[in-house]
Scaffold this motif. Structure first.
Motif, PDB file in Angstrom:
ATOM      1  N   GLY A 113       0.478  19.665 -46.060  1.00 34.43           N
ATOM      2  CA  GLY A 113       0.365  20.398 -47.075  1.00 34.43           C
ATOM      3  C   GLY A 113      -1.112  20.977 -47.394  1.00 34.43           C
ATOM      4  O   GLY A 113      -1.477  21.591 -48.228  1.00 34.43           O
ATOM      5  N   LEU A 114      -2.000  20.896 -46.407  1.00 37.17           N
ATOM      6  CA  LEU A 114      -3.472  21.310 -46.416  1.00 37.17           C
ATOM      7  C   LEU A 114      -3.296  22.472 -45.210  1.00 37.17           C
ATOM      8  O   LEU A 114      -2.870  22.313 -44.148  1.00 37.17           O
ATOM      9  CB  LEU A 114      -4.403  20.492 -46.401  1.00 37.17           C
ATOM     10  N   ASN A 115      -4.296  23.583 -45.387  1.00 41.24           N
ATOM     11  CA  ASN A 115      -4.538  24.608 -44.290  1.00 41.24           C
ATOM     12  C   ASN A 115      -5.592  23.969 -43.466  1.00 41.24           C
ATOM     13  O   ASN A 115      -6.503  23.049 -43.937  1.00 41.24           O
ATOM     14  CB  ASN A 115      -4.588  25.876 -44.826  1.00 41.24           C
ATOM     15  N   SER A 116      -5.795  24.653 -42.443  1.00 49.71           N
ATOM     16  CA  SER A 116      -6.901  23.847 -41.531  1.00 49.71           C
ATOM     17  C   SER A 116      -8.222  23.961 -41.849  1.00 49.71           C
ATOM     18  O   SER A 116      -9.074  23.072 -41.875  1.00 49.71           O
ATOM     19  CB  SER A 116      -6.743  24.560 -40.144  1.00 49.71           C
ATOM     20  N   LYS A 117      -8.548  25.102 -42.783  1.00 46.13           N
ATOM     21  CA  LYS A 117      -9.760  24.932 -43.402  1.00 46.13           C
ATOM     22  C   LYS A 117     -10.189  23.470 -44.267  1.00 46.13           C
ATOM     23  O   LYS A 117     -11.072  23.013 -44.267  1.00 46.13           O
ATOM     24  CB  LYS A 117     -10.215  26.212 -44.336  1.00 46.13           C
ATOM     25  N   GLU A 118      -8.972  23.458 -45.253  1.00 46.18           N
ATOM     26  CA  GLU A 118      -9.176  22.519 -46.101  1.00 46.18           C
ATOM     27  C   GLU A 118      -9.165  21.278 -45.438  1.00 46.18           C
ATOM     28  O   GLU A 118     -10.002  20.461 -45.946  1.00 46.18           O
ATOM     29  CB  GLU A 118      -7.875  22.629 -46.975  1.00 46.18           C
ATOM     30  N   ILE A 119      -8.531  21.104 -44.457  1.00 46.42           N
ATOM     31  CA  ILE A 119      -8.329  19.855 -43.798  1.00 46.42           C
ATOM     32  C   ILE A 119      -9.636  19.708 -43.137  1.00 46.42           C
ATOM     33  O   ILE A 119     -10.263  18.256 -43.314  1.00 46.42           O
ATOM     34  CB  ILE A 119      -7.514  19.803 -42.330  1.00 46.42           C
ATOM     35  N   ASN A 120     -10.492  20.510 -42.465  1.00 46.64           N
ATOM     36  CA  ASN A 120     -11.803  20.314 -42.004  1.00 46.64           C
ATOM     37  C   ASN A 120     -12.740  19.898 -43.040  1.00 46.64           C
ATOM     38  O   ASN A 120     -13.602  18.995 -43.275  1.00 46.64           O
ATOM     39  CB  ASN A 120     -12.068  21.644 -41.284  1.00 46.64           C
ATOM     40  N   ASP A 121     -12.568  20.925 -44.114  1.00 45.79           N
ATOM     41  CA  ASP A 121     -13.683  20.453 -45.187  1.00 45.79           C
ATOM     42  C   ASP A 121     -13.550  19.266 -45.991  1.00 45.79           C
ATOM     43  O   ASP A 121     -14.535  18.337 -45.851  1.00 45.79           O
ATOM     44  CB  ASP A 121     -13.802  21.565 -46.325  1.00 45.79           C
ATOM     45  N   TYR A 122     -12.395  19.002 -46.304  1.00 39.78           N
ATOM     46  CA  TYR A 122     -12.064  17.984 -46.942  1.00 39.78           C
ATOM     47  C   TYR A 122     -12.305  16.459 -46.137  1.00 39.78           C
ATOM     48  O   TYR A 122     -12.917  15.502 -46.423  1.00 39.78           O
ATOM     49  CB  TYR A 122     -10.791  18.006 -47.752  1.00 39.78           C
ATOM     50  N   GLY A 123     -11.586  16.643 -44.897  1.00 40.01           N
ATOM     51  CA  GLY A 123     -11.641  15.690 -44.058  1.00 40.01           C
ATOM     52  C   GLY A 123     -13.168  15.114 -43.441  1.00 40.01           C
ATOM     53  O   GLY A 123     -13.388  13.912 -43.655  1.00 40.01           O
ATOM     54  N   TYR A 124     -14.025  16.129 -43.537  1.00 40.27           N
ATOM     55  CA  TYR A 124     -15.187  15.969 -43.252  1.00 40.27           C
ATOM     56  C   TYR A 124     -16.090  15.121 -44.388  1.00 40.27           C
ATOM     57  O   TYR A 124     -16.567  14.103 -44.180  1.00 40.27           O
ATOM     58  CB  TYR A 124     -16.219  17.084 -43.149  1.00 40.27           C
ATOM     59  N   GLU A 125     -15.737  15.668 -45.484  1.00 45.10           N
ATOM     60  CA  GLU A 125     -16.202  15.052 -46.540  1.00 45.10           C
ATOM     61  C   GLU A 125     -15.889  13.494 -46.789  1.00 45.10           C
ATOM     62  O   GLU A 125     -16.482  12.606 -47.224  1.00 45.10           O
ATOM     63  CB  GLU A 125     -15.779  15.719 -47.935  1.00 45.10           C
ATOM     64  N   VAL A 126     -14.550  13.069 -46.637  1.00 40.52           N
ATOM     65  CA  VAL A 126     -14.010  12.017 -46.722  1.00 40.52           C
ATOM     66  C   VAL A 126     -14.569  10.879 -45.442  1.00 40.52           C
ATOM     67  O   VAL A 126     -15.065   9.741 -45.861  1.00 40.52           O
ATOM     68  CB  VAL A 126     -12.476  11.729 -46.422  1.00 40.52           C
ATOM     69  N   ALA A 127     -14.700  11.591 -44.303  1.00 42.02           N
ATOM     70  CA  ALA A 127     -15.190  10.615 -43.040  1.00 42.02           C
ATOM     71  C   ALA A 127     -16.739  10.615 -43.342  1.00 42.02           C
ATOM     72  O   ALA A 127     -17.007   9.405 -43.141  1.00 42.02           O
ATOM     73  CB  ALA A 127     -15.309  11.837 -41.742  1.00 42.02           C
ATOM     74  N   LEU A 128     -17.410  11.432 -44.172  1.00 35.65           N
ATOM     75  CA  LEU A 128     -18.779  10.935 -44.698  1.00 35.65           C
ATOM     76  C   LEU A 128     -18.826   9.720 -45.545  1.00 35.65           C
ATOM     77  O   LEU A 128     -19.402   8.988 -45.489  1.00 35.65           O
ATOM     78  CB  LEU A 128     -19.516  12.171 -45.343  1.00 35.65           C
ATOM     79  N   ARG A 129     -17.810  10.077 -46.351  1.00 32.59           N
ATOM     80  CA  ARG A 129     -17.795   8.807 -47.406  1.00 32.59           C
ATOM     81  C   ARG A 129     -17.543   7.433 -46.740  1.00 32.59           C
ATOM     82  O   ARG A 129     -17.886   6.568 -47.203  1.00 32.59           O
ATOM     83  CB  ARG A 129     -16.649   9.144 -48.484  1.00 32.59           C
ATOM     84  N   ALA A 130     -16.619   7.652 -45.738  1.00 33.66           N
ATOM     85  CA  ALA A 130     -16.017   6.228 -45.104  1.00 33.66           C
ATOM     86  C   ALA A 130     -16.976   5.754 -44.253  1.00 33.66           C
ATOM     87  O   ALA A 130     -17.005   4.550 -43.989  1.00 33.66           O
ATOM     88  CB  ALA A 130     -14.553   6.618 -44.664  1.00 33.66           C
ATOM     89  N   PHE A 131     -17.397   6.604 -43.431  1.00 34.08           N
ATOM     90  CA  PHE A 131     -18.018   6.132 -41.985  1.00 34.08           C
ATOM     91  C   PHE A 131     -19.638   6.597 -41.839  1.00 34.08           C
ATOM     92  O   PHE A 131     -20.202   6.068 -40.744  1.00 34.08           O
ATOM     93  CB  PHE A 131     -17.425   6.659 -40.930  1.00 34.08           C
ATOM     94  N   SER A 132     -20.089   7.367 -42.778  1.00 33.24           N
ATOM     95  CA  SER A 132     -21.377   7.796 -42.387  1.00 33.24           C
ATOM     96  C   SER A 132     -22.268   6.653 -42.970  1.00 33.24           C
ATOM     97  O   SER A 132     -21.973   5.766 -43.465  1.00 33.24           O
ATOM     98  CB  SER A 132     -21.800   9.106 -43.149  1.00 33.24           C
ATOM     99  N   LYS A 133     -23.557   7.308 -42.610  1.00 31.80           N
ATOM    100  CA  LYS A 133     -24.861   6.151 -43.428  1.00 31.80           C
ATOM    101  C   LYS A 133     -24.750   6.202 -44.627  1.00 31.80           C
ATOM    102  O   LYS A 133     -25.064   5.232 -45.340  1.00 31.80           O
ATOM    103  CB  LYS A 133     -26.189   6.629 -42.922  1.00 31.80           C
ATOM    104  N   ASN A 134     -24.424   7.234 -45.555  1.00 30.46           N
ATOM    105  CA  ASN A 134     -24.116   7.241 -46.957  1.00 30.46           C
ATOM    106  C   ASN A 134     -22.914   6.544 -47.254  1.00 30.46           C
ATOM    107  O   ASN A 134     -22.297   7.244 -48.590  1.00 30.46           O
ATOM    108  CB  ASN A 134     -24.500   8.552 -47.351  1.00 30.46           C
TER     109      ASN A 134
END
Lengths: 475, 709, 84
Positions: B388-409
Motif C-alpha cells: 500500500g505504499l510507493n517506494s519513496k514512501e517506503i524509503n522515507d518512512y522505513g528509514y524513520e522507523v528504522a531510526l526509531r527502532a535501531f539507531s543510537k536515538n
C-alpha cells in the motif's frame, strides 16, 4: 531448420536424438502414478537450471503449494526458481487459461513476457476438456492451445491422464500436436512393476522406437534407453577409461572401457570377434597395463602372436618384460620364449585349478597393485565352461568380478550366451558391468553395446572389415 | 367458551325453569353458545324459523348499548328479556329469555299476527297458551335473569382468566425452553405473542443499527406492513421516547397525541400503545412495541404479561447475541491460531513477514501495512516488506522507523505500540516485534482517517507477538545451522591436531549411532551429532557451542563417568560408549557406571552382536575370495547369512529385494516402510558386507552362493 | 450487530494466495478451490481487493483475482549505518 532443446532427461534426449523441437507441443500421456508431473517439472527445472530457459507450470487441479512440497523430494527448490524469475507455478481454471490466452496482453501473455518464458507444462488436457463431450470440439481446443503456444515459440508438454475410459483419446489429439510420449506402468513377470516410456510421435525428430525403461529416482525421472538390461552401475567417477582401439566403440563408452570394470562379449562361433578382442587387449597393453590371458581353444599362442602384431604389439617383448601371463587349458605347442609366462592347468581338478590360479594371481598382482600397476584380464568363458562346467562359472565368476573391482583390475570375458543357457547368461549380464554382443544375421555381422557402466547403450551397428587398424568399423 | 358449556348449560337450565321461559346464550357474532333451555312450542317455532345467525345479529345490533337485563319486543310484539353478559370487560355475550306478553295485550297481538303473518296459523294457538305477565312479574324475571348473568359472568371471567394465565404460563415455559435449546428466533417469538393476545392489534420489534438509528425489523398486525423497515431516532415519537427513558411505557388514548404521528403517517391509528426497551450491557439495543387500534387496552394483567414476555424476548435476543459473539469470538480465536500455526511452521522469515503485512491490513482495513525488519542483529541493513505504499514512501518512512527502532536515538525498551504520523500525514500504529528481549523489527499499520484504533489494538498486538515468536523460531533454526557448522569444524580440528583422539571420536560416533539404531529410537539426533565432542574439554566447548541441550548432554556424560547418576538418557548412552571404548573395549568397564540397568543390558547385548559382525568381516578381509559354503536350503541360506554377516531378518528381506534389482523407493513400497528406513538398512547391509556399493554387495552375495527368494 | 476483527474466510483466502502466489482465478474457481460458498467469498474478495492484497482484472463473473506480492525493499543507507 528445426532447433532442439534439452528435455531435462538425459535418456530422453538420446531417444529423441537431441531434444524436443523448439516450439513443439507434446502430449505426455500416462496412467496415474506414472510420473507425468515429475517429468513435466523436470523439463522445466532442468530447463531453468541447465539451459537458462524460464518456464511455467500451469496446474488446473493440483495446488501449487502441493507441487512445491512434492518436488522438494527431488531436491528441486521451485520457490527459489520463482524468485529468480525462472519459473512460475500457476494455478487457474481451464476456462480462464483459454480466455486469457486468446486475449491480447492477457495474463498469459503478460507472464510469458515477464519471465521470458520458453517452456510450458499444462496439467492437464483432461481438465481442459472437462465438460466437452464432442471430440471435434475437444480437438479444436487443443488446436487453439497448440497454435498459441507455437506463436510464442513455447516448447510445451501437455499432460494427459490416461483412464480406462479415454484410452482412445490420444490418437485423435495426436493429429493436432507435434509429439506424443506415453508413460506406462506394467507388471513385469509378476515380480516388479516396470515403468516404460515410448515416443509415439515426434515431428522433426528421428526417434528410437520402442519402450524404454525409466525409474523415478531421488533426482527425478531417470530413463535408460532401450537395450539396456540393468540399471545398477558402478560409479564411473575417478575411473579412467582406456581406449578399445575402435573409435565408434570408444564413443559409445565415453572414451573406452573404464578401469576396474568387467565386460562380457557375447558372441556365437560364426561371428568374427577376434579383431574386436585383439584391438581391446592390445590397446590395454599399449596403455601400459599388464595382462592375464586365458587361452581359448580356437587360437593358440602362435595365432595370438600374429594377430597382436597387427595392432603393434610384439607379444614376445611383453613376455620378456613380464607384463603378460597366459593360462593354458590345452596341450599345445608353446614358443620357447613364452614358456615362463604360461600357467598350465590342464590336468588340474576344479579345486586345484582355482587355488593355483588365485595363488598365482595373488603373487603376481598384489604387490604390483600397491605399486600402482594396472592389470587387465581376458577370460575365455567358453573354455572355462567346456573345461570346468557351468556351475564353476556361476560359482566363481562373481568372485572374480568382485576381486577385479577391488584390485582396480579390468576384464573382458568372452562367452556364448545361447550356448551356456539363459540362466547363466542372465547371471553373467547381471554381474558384469558391461555387455557387448556381436552376431551374424544373413550376410552381415552386427555389434551392439547392451549395457555399460556409463549407462550408454547402442543400436545394433553393422560391423565392416577394413584394411587398416583396427581392421573393423562399426556403422 | 366451549369448555365451560356443561356447567353453564346447567345453570341456564335451572334458571329457565325458574323463570319459566326458554333461555339461550348467544355471542356478539350471533352464535348460540348454549342449547336452548326449556323450549316450548312457541320458542321452538321461532327458533326453527328465525334462529339463524344473521337474524340474531340483526336482533342484537340495536342492543349494544344496554347494560342490564332489559325487556325487548320482537317483531310481533312478543317480549324477551335480553341481558348482556360481560366477561373481563373484553367480551360480551347475551342471554335471551322469552317469550311472554304483557298484561292485556294477548288479543291485540293475536289480531296483529292474523293480519301480518297469516301463514303462521298455529301461532295463534300457541299465543293462547302464553302467560300474560304483570309489571312486577316481569321485574322479577328480569332480576332472576340478572342473577343468571352475574353467575355466568363470574364463572366465565374466572375461567377465561385461568385460560389466559395458563396460556401465558405455557408461553413462558415453551419459550424458556426455546432459549435453552436455541430453537427459535426473536421474530417467531414476536409472531407468537401476536397470536396469543386477542386484544393486540399490532406488535413490532425495532433494532439498533450501526448509525444509531433504530429500524423496525418485524411487525405483525393487519395492514401494518408499511411500517417494516422504517427507522427512527432516539427521542422521536413514542418509540424514540422509550429509547430515551429506557423504561417500559404504556399509554392510553393516544389517538390525539402528536407523538403518535409516526404511526399515523403510515395509516395506523393506535388507541393504546406500549413500548418495552431491551438491553445489552445497559445499552438499549432494541424495543418491542405494540398496541390496540380498535379499542383501548384496559387490562392490567395484559400489561403484566407483556412485561414478562418482553423480558423473555430480551433474554432470547441477548442469548442469541452472546452465542453469536461467543461463536464469532471462538472463530476469530481459531483463525488467529491458524495464522499463528502457519507462521510458526513455515520456517521462512519472509513468509512470516508477508503474513504479518497481509493479516494486519486485513484486520484494520487501513491504507497500508509495512514491516521494518532487521535480519542480522549485527548489521545495519533492514528489510522492508510493505503493502500500500510507493517506494519513496517506503524509503522515507522505513528509514524513520528504522531510526526509531535501531539507531543510537532509538526508543528504549520499546514494548508498547506507538501511534505516529508519517511525513505525508497518515496516522500509523507501530507495534514492536519483540521477543525474549530482542527487537526484530516493527510492524507498522496505517490507519484510515478518523478511525479509532482502540478496538484493533489487542488483536494486532497479539499478531505482533506471534510474529516475533515465529521470527525467533526461524532464526533459532538458522542458528542450529551455525552450531552444526561449528561442530563439523571442531571435528576437523581434532583430525588435524590429534589423529588418535580423532579416531576415538569417530569410533564413539559410529557406536553411538549404531547403538541408537539398535535401540530403535530416532530421538537422539542431537546426541549423534555431538557424541564425538566428548573428547574435548567441556569448558573449552562452552566457548563455541551455544546450544544448552548439547552442552547438558556432554556435562551429564562426564558426571555419569564420575559415577553420579544422570536423568538424561543421552548422557547415559554416551557415557556407556565412551567408557567402553576408552577402556580397551572391555565390557567390565561399564558395569560400575551408574546408568539405567535396562539400558546397560541393552548396551551389552549390542556389543556382543557388534563383535560377532566384526569377526565375520575380518574373516572376509583375510581371505576375500575364499569364503565357501555349500548351502542348499533357502531358510538355511538366510540363517547362514544372518550368522555370517550379522544381518537381521529385516535386512535379509531388504537384501532380497536389492538382489532382485529394486531401487529403494520400490523396496519401501513393497515392505511398507519409509524410503529413509530402506536407505538405512541398505547402508547397514553394505557396512556389514564390507562393500561400498550395491553392485559389490550383489556380487558378494552371489559369491556366497545365496540366491534371492 | 456482530462483526469480525479477523474474518476467518478472509484469512483463509489470504493464506491460500500466499501459498499459491501465482493463482489466477475467478470467483467461481476460487470458491471451488477453497470449497466455500461463492456468495460468502465475494464479500471477502472485495475486502481483499480494497486492501490491495488482491487485484481484480475484468468484471462480472469473468473477473480474475490474483495476489499482489508485498513490495520488499532492502534499506542500507549510509546515515543509517552511522546512526547504528
Amino acid at each position: 531448420m528445426v532447433s532442439y532443446t534439452a528435455t531435462g532427461i538425459e535418456g530422453l534426449d538420446v531417444i529423441v536424438n537431441g531434444g524436443f523441437p523448439i516450439g513443439s507441443s507434446i502430449v505426455v500421456d500416462g496412467a496415474p502414478g506414472t510420473g507425468k508431473t515429475i517429468l513435466g517439472m523436470q523439463f522445466l527445472y532442468e530447463g531453468a537450471k541447465a539451459e537458462n530457459e524460464a518456464g511455467i507450470y500451469i496446474t488446473f487441479e493440483e495446488f501449487p503449494e502441493q507441487i512445491y512440497k512434492e518436488m522438494t523430494s527431488f531436491g528441486w527448490d521451485l520457490k527459489a526458481l520463482e524468485r529468480e524469475n525462472k519459473l512460475r507455478v500457476i494455478c487457474l481454471s481451464p476456462e480462464v487459461l483459454i480466455s486469457q490466452m486468446k486475449q491480447p496482453n492477457g495474463i498469459f501473455e503478460q507472464i510469458i513476457k515477464e519471465i521470458d518464458c520458453k517452456r510450458v507444462v499444462i496439467d492437464s488436457l483432461n481438465l481442459l476438456h472437462f465438460g466437452i463431450e464432442n471430440q471435434v470440439e475437444k480437438r479444436e481446443v487443443v488446436f487453439t492451445l497448440r497454435n498459441i503456444l507455437r506463436k510464442y515459440s513455447l516448447t510445451s508438454l501437455l499432460i494427459h491422464e490416461q483412464t480406462s475410459l479415454n484410452k482412445e483419446e490420444i490418437p485423435f489429439v495426436s493429429y493436432v500436436v507435434d509429439g506424443v510420449i506415453r508413460l506406462s506402468l506394467n507388471e513385469h513377470n509378476g515380480i516388479y512393476r516396470k515403468r516404460t516410456l515410448e515416443v509415439l510421435k515426434m515431428r522433426g525428430c528421428r526417434i528410437n522406437e520402442g519402450e524404454h525403461i525409466y525409474r523415478i529416482t531421488d533426482e527425478g525421472v531417470y530413463l535408460v534407453p532401450a537395450l539396456s538390461m540393468f540399471e545398477d552401475m558402478v560409479v564411473t567417477e575417478n575411473q579412467t577409461n582406456v581406449t578399445t582401439g575402435i573409435p565408434a566403440l570408444d564413443k559409445m563408452l565415453s572414451g573406452g572401457i573404464p578401469r576396474g570394470t568387467a565386460f562380457v562379449l557375447d558372441t556365437n562361433s560364426k561371428a568374427n570377434y577376434k579383431y574386436i578382442l585383439a584391438s581391446i587387449v592390445s590397446s590395454r597393453i599399449l596403455a601400459g597395463e599388464k595382462v592375464i590371458l586365458l587361452l581359448s581353444s580356437l587360437s593358440s599362442l602362435y595365432d595370438l602372436e600374429h594377430i597382436y602384431r597387427l595392432y603393434g604389439v610384439e607379444l614376445e617383448e611383453v613376455v620378456k618384460q613380464k607384463r603378460i601371463y597366459f593360462i593354458e587349458h590345452y596341450d599345445r605347442p608353446i614358443p620357447e620364449s613364452f614358456q615362463s609366462a604360461v600357467l598350465h592347468v590342464k590336468r588340474m581338478n576344479n579345486d586345484e585349478y582355482i587355488e593355483t590360479v588365485r595363488a598365482k594371481l595373488n603373487t603376481l598382482v598384489s604387490k604390483d597393485i600397491e605399486d600402482g600397476e594396472k592389470w587387465f584380464v581376458f577370460y575365455d568363458l567358453n573354455t572355462i565352461v567346456s573345461q570346468r562346467g557351468k556351475d564353476f562359472v556361476k560359482r566363481y565368476f562373481t568372485e572374480d568380478i568382485a576381486f577385479i573391482g577391488a584390485t582396480g583390475m579390468s576384464m573382458i570375458a568372452l562367452s556364448n550366451f545361447t550356448e551356456i543357457g539363459t540362466e547363466t547368461a542372465s547371471f553373467l549380464e547381471r554381474t558384469s558391468h558391461g555387455v557387448f554382443q556381436t552376431w551374424v544375421d544373413g550376410n552381415y555381422q552386427y555389434f551392439q553395446l547392451k549395457k555399460s557402466p556409463q549407462g550408454n547403450m547402442s543400436r545394433p551397428l553393422l560391423v565392416e572389415n577394413i584394411q587398416t587398424r583396427p581392421y573393423i568399423r562399426f556403422l | 367458551m366451549r369448555g365451560h358449556v356443561s356447567f353453564l348449560q346447567d345453570i341456564q337450565d335451572a334458571y329457565s325453569y325458574l323463570v319459566n321461559l326458554a333461555v339461550v346464550i348467544i355471542d356478539e357474532d350471533g352464535n348460540e353458545c348454549t342449547a336452548v333451555s326449556n323450549h316450548n312450542s312457541l320458542s321452538r317455532l321461532f327458533h326453527d324459523k328465525w334462529g339463524s345467525k344473521t337474524n340474531y345479529i340483526e336482533f342484537l345490533s340495536p342492543l349494544k348499548g344496554i347494560r342490564q337485563p332489559s325487556v325487548i319486543d320482537n317483531r310481533m310484539g312478543l317480549k324477551t328479556i335480553v341481558s348482556p353478559l360481560r366477561v373481563n370487560q373484553e367480551r360480551t355475550y347475551y342471554i335471551v329469555a322469552g317469550y311472554f306478553i304483557e298484561k292485556s295485550t294477548r288479543s291485540f297481538i293475536q289480531e296483529y299476527i292474523t293480519k301480518k303473518f297469516p301463514e303462521l296459523e298455529e301461532l295463534l294457538g300457541y299465543i293462547e297458551d302464553m302467560p300474560e305477565l304483570t309489571a312486577d312479574e316481569i321485574t322479577n324475571k328480569c332480576q332472576a335473569i340478572g342473577k343468571l348473568t352475574a353467575v355466568a359472568s363470574t364463572y366465565l371471567g374466572v375461567e377465561e382468566t385461568k385460560k389466559v394465565e395458563d396460556e401465558n404460563v405455557a408461553f413462558v415455559h415453551r419459550n424458556l425452553e426455546a432459549i435453552r435449546v436455541d430453537s427459535k428466533d426473536a421474530f417467531s417469538l414476536l409472531e407468537e405473542m401476536y397470536n396469543l393476545h386477542q386484544n393486540l392489534d399490532f406488535i413490532g420489534l425495532a433494532v439498533e443499527k450501526e448509525n444509531g438509528e433504530y429500524n423496525i425489523e418485524a411487525i405483525h398486525g393487519q395492514n401494518t406492513n408499511q411500517l417494516k423497515g422504517l427507522s427512527f431516532l432516539m427521542g422521536e415519537g413514542f418509540l424514540g421516547q422509550t429509547l430515551a427513558s429506557e423504561q417500559f411505557q404504556f399509554w392510553q388514548n393516544v389517538d390525539l397525541d402528536p407523538r403518535v404521528n409516526f404511526f399515523k403517517r403510515h395509516c395506523i391509528s393506535p388507541k393504546s400503545l406500549f413500548c418495552v426497551p431491551f438491553f445489552k450491557d445497559e445499552h438499549v439495543i432494541g424495543i418491542l412495541f405494540g398496541g390496540s387500534i380498535l379499542q383501548e387496552i384496559n387490562d392490567q394483567r395484559f400489561i403484566e404479561q407483556i412485561k414478562v414476555q418482553s423480558s423473555l424476548l430480551n433474554a432470547m435476543v441477548t442469548t442469541k447475541q452472546l452465542r453469536e459473539n461467543l461463536h464469532n469470538h471462538l472463530m476469530e480465536l481459531s483463525t488467529f491460531n491458524e495464522v499463528f500455526r502457519v507462521m510458526t511452521t513455515v520456517k521462512d522469515i519472509k513468509r512470516v513477514l508477508y503474513i504479518l503485512v497481509d493479516i494486519s491490513i486485513n484486520i484494520i482495513r487501513g491504507p497500508f501495512a509495512s514491516i521494518v525488519f532487521k535480519p542480522e542483529m549485527t548489521q545495519s541493513k533492514v528489510d522492508i516488506v510493505s503493502r500500500g505504499l510507493n517506494s519513496k514512501e517506503i524509503n522515507d518512512y522505513g528509514y524513520e522507523v528504522a531510526l526509531r527502532a535501531f539507531s543510537k536515538n532509538k526508543v528504549e525498551n520499546w514494548d508498547e505500540p506507538l501511534q505516529q504520523t508519517t511525513s505525508w500525514g497518515a496516522d500509523v500504529i507501530e507495534f514492536p516485534l519483540r521477543y525474549n528481549g530482542e527487537l526484530y523489527g516493527v510492524m507498522c499499520v496505517g490507519l484510515s482517517p478518523k478511525d479509532n484504533p482502540k478496538k484493533y489494538k489487542p488483536f494486532l498486538s497479539s499478531l505482533a507477538i506471534a510474529g516475533s515468536i515465529s521470527i525467533f523460531l526461524c532464526q533459532k533454526d538458522e542458528e542450529t545451522g551455525t552450531d552444526d557448522y561449528i561442530i563439523t569444524l571442531l571435528y576437523e580440528a581434532l583430525q588435524q591436531q590429534n589423529k588418535e583422539t580423532y579416531a576415538l571420536a569417530e569410533k564413539i560416533r559410529t557406536h553411538v549411532e549404531d547403538f541408537c539404531y539398535y535401540l530403535n529410537d530416532r530421538n537422539y539426533s542431537t546426541l549423534k551429532k555431538i557424541s564425538g565432542l566428548i573428547c574435548y574439554e567441556v569448558a573449552f566447548l562452552k566457548t563455541y557451542v551455544s546450544d544448552p541441550k548439547q552442552l547438558s548432554i556432554l556435562e551429564g556424560c562426564l558426571s555419569v563417568l564420575e559415577k553420579h547418576e544422570s536423568s538424561n538418557r543421552e548422557s547415559e548412552i554416551l557415557a556407556l560408549v565412551y567408557c567402553y571404548l576408552s577402556q580397551e573395549e572391555k565390557l567390565d568397564a561399564v558395569s560400575s557406571l551408574p546408568v539405567d540397568r535396562d539400558l546397560k543390558n541393552q548396551f551389552i547385548s549390542y556389543i556382543h552382536q557388534q563383535s560377532m559382525i566384526e569377526t565375520v568381516i575380518s574373516f572376509d578381509e583375510e581371505r576375500p575370495l575364499a569364503t565357501r559354503s555349500q548351502i542348499s536350503d533357502e531358510t538355511d541360506q538366510a540363517q547362514t547369512l544372518k550368522k555370517k554377516l550379522g544381518l537381521s531378518s529385516r535386512e535379509i528381506e531388504v537384501l532380497n529385494h536389492v538382489l532382485k534389482g529394486f531401487n529403494n523407493r520400490e523396496i519401501a513400497s513393497k515392505l511398507f516402510i519409509s524410503e529413509h528406513t530402506v536407505k538405512n538398512h541398505v547402508t547397514r547391509i553394505l557396512q556389514k558386507l564390507g562393500v561400498s556399493d550395491r553392485a559389490q554387495a550383489i556380487a558378494m552375495i552371489y559369491q556366497l552362493g545365496y540366491s534371492p527368494k | 450487530m456482530v462483526s469480525f476483527h479477523l474474518h476467518p474466510l478472509q484469512v483463509e483466502c489470504t493464506l491460500f494466495f500466499q501459498d499459491n502466489p501465482y493463482t489466477y482465478e475467478t470467483l467461481k474457481g476460487l470458491a471451488m478451490r477453497l470449497g466455500r460458498n461463492a456468495e460468502d467469498l465475494a464479500a471477502v474478495l472485495d475486502q481483499l481487493v480494497s486492501t490491495m492484497v488482491l487485484e481484480m482484472n475484468g468484471t462480472g463473473d469473468s473477473a480474475i483475482y490474483r495476489y499482489i506480492q508485498p513490495v520488499t525493499i532492502d534499506l542500507q543507507k549510509e546515515e543509517l549505518c552511522e546512526d547504528m
